[in-house]
Scaffold this active site. Structure first.
Site, mmCIF file in Angstrom:
data_model
loop_
_atom_site.group_PDB
_atom_site.id
_atom_site.type_symbol
_atom_site.label_atom_id
_atom_site.label_comp_id
_atom_site.label_asym_id
_atom_site.label_seq_id
_atom_site.Cartn_x
_atom_site.Cartn_y
_atom_site.Cartn_z
ATOM 1 N N PRO A 116 15.041 -15.335 9.078
ATOM 2 C CA PRO A 116 15.964 -14.748 10.053
ATOM 3 C C PRO A 116 17.420 -15.100 9.779
ATOM 4 C CG PRO A 116 14.913 -16.685 11.000
ATOM 5 C CD PRO A 116 14.241 -16.434 9.673
ATOM 6 N N TYR A 131 2.432 -22.311 -1.256
ATOM 7 C CA TYR A 131 3.628 -23.153 -1.201
ATOM 8 C C TYR A 131 3.334 -24.477 -1.882
ATOM 9 C CZ TYR A 131 5.099 -19.837 2.454
ATOM 10 O OH TYR A 131 5.413 -18.703 3.167
ATOM 11 N N SER A 160 23.857 -18.764 7.454
ATOM 12 C CA SER A 160 24.249 -20.103 7.903
ATOM 13 C C SER A 160 25.490 -20.596 7.180
ATOM 14 C CB SER A 160 23.112 -21.104 7.669
ATOM 15 O OG SER A 160 21.968 -20.762 8.392
#
Length: 349
Positions: free
Chosen positions: A215, A68, A222
């Site tokens: 998730p 990352y 969302s």
């Protein structure tokens, strides 16, 4: 009462992850998007404040990886844990996955395993990693060889527990036979359910914890399709098949139906999606990522959403096999489906 309004009303329970003694918060915090893949890196002071908010709220299971950034997310986490915060968290990082000229590079060679661990310890500025994942499986190296070096690192006290990410059922079994695995990280949500076929039953048979990344469907659950228009040019989600125009209109129906049910429940779509994951079992820990405190507050509210059996059945219908079009990665990344390794008998060091 809207469960989306008050983060303080949610209590973050603790849970056992696997059978070796690892205990974590029942919701974790995925930190990837703070530094990589979801557009430009976010301001460091803001991200440190967000992580501190999470820890002080009871979300103490932090997830990062050496890829990352690369490396910058681990450095950020290291800075965040100064001043006594290290003792309050369960820290997970990963190795074995890097990128060169836009192509994924996988390495499970023992010397690389050790070098990667030492480098992560230095960047994180810690003495021991709580949970160390094999980020992707090197199909050139027998998994027993990779695991052998990880076992040595456990014995040396440099890592406490071992995990796998994107590993097939056969790989999980082979690793677990050498050294107990505490967690398998995988994608699982209302719009990504292929792990239910074999991976999740295998984990449960062996007593391995299930850590769920994405998730919320990389944000789709969302915000729905409108999120795609807001993605920056550097956001890798623009490349994912599920977000392409030919699939997006179909996938919009899933979001619309989740939103309708959430409205009836008095919660947000993301809280409902997270609640569905929580209700899969006490061995499941989702690690939704975010870069905004208001989104974190909303996510933690998902812990308070209770679903009746008939509501779980309704969600099963909503998220049926034909509810989503598009593969997970479309060839831009490997998954558990391509993770089997050669037999140990074929290895020549």
């Amino acid at each position: 009462m809207s469960l989306g309004r008050e983060q303080e009303m949610a209590t973050v329970r603790r849970m056992k992850l696997g059978s070796q003694g690892l205990e974590v918060s029942a919701q974790g915090l995925g930190c990837m998007g703070m530094s990589a893949f979801y557009g430009p890196p976010k301001p460091e002071p803001d991200m440190i404040a967000l992580i501190h908010r999470a820890i002080n709220s009871g979300v103490t299971f932090l997830d990062t990886a050496d890829s990352y950034g690369p490396h910058t997310n681990e450095i950020l986490i290291g800075k965040t844990l100064k001043g006594g915060m290290r003792e309050k968290v369960e820290l997970a990082t990963k190795f074995g996955c890097s990128f060169l000229d836009g192509k994924i590079q996988i390495n499970g060679d023992p010397a690389y395993v050790r070098a990667a661990c030492e480098a992560s310890l230095k960047r994180l500025d810690i003495n021991c990693i709580d949970l160390y994942y094999v980020h992707r499986i090197d199909t050139r190296v027998p998994i027993e060889v990779t695991m052998g070096e990880l076992k040595k690192l456990v014995e040396e006290g440099k890592i406490k527990y071992v995990g796998l990410s994107e590993a097939s059922a056969s790989t999980i079994r082979r690793v677990h036979a050498i050294h107990p695995i505490s967690a398998v990280q995988l994608e699982w949500s209302l719009w990504s359910r292929d792990a239910e076929e074999e991976i999740i039953p295998t984990c449960r048979e062996l007593g391995i914890g299930i850590v769920v990344h994405s998730p919320l469907g990389q944000g789709f659950l969302s915000s729905g399709p409108r999120m795609v228009d807001k993605l920056s040019n550097g956001d890798f989600r623009k490349l994912l098949p599920k977000f392409q125009p030919e699939n997006l209109e179909h996938n919009k129906n899933l979001y619309d139906r989740v939103s309708e049910m959430a409205a009836r429940k008095g919660c947000t779509p993301s809280q409902l999606a997270l609640a569905w994951v929580y209700h899969q079992g006490s061995d499941v820990c989702p690690i939704p990522g975010t870069t905004k405190i208001e989104n974190f507050n909303q996510n933690i509210g998902g812990l308070s959403v209770k679903l009746e059996p008939k509501e779980m059945t309704e969600l099963e219908v909503i998220a049926s096999a034909d509810a989503v079009k598009g593969d997970r990665y479309g060839g831009i990344s490997t998954t558990w489906k391509e993770s089997d390794t050669p037999a140990l008998s074929s290895w020549k060091a």
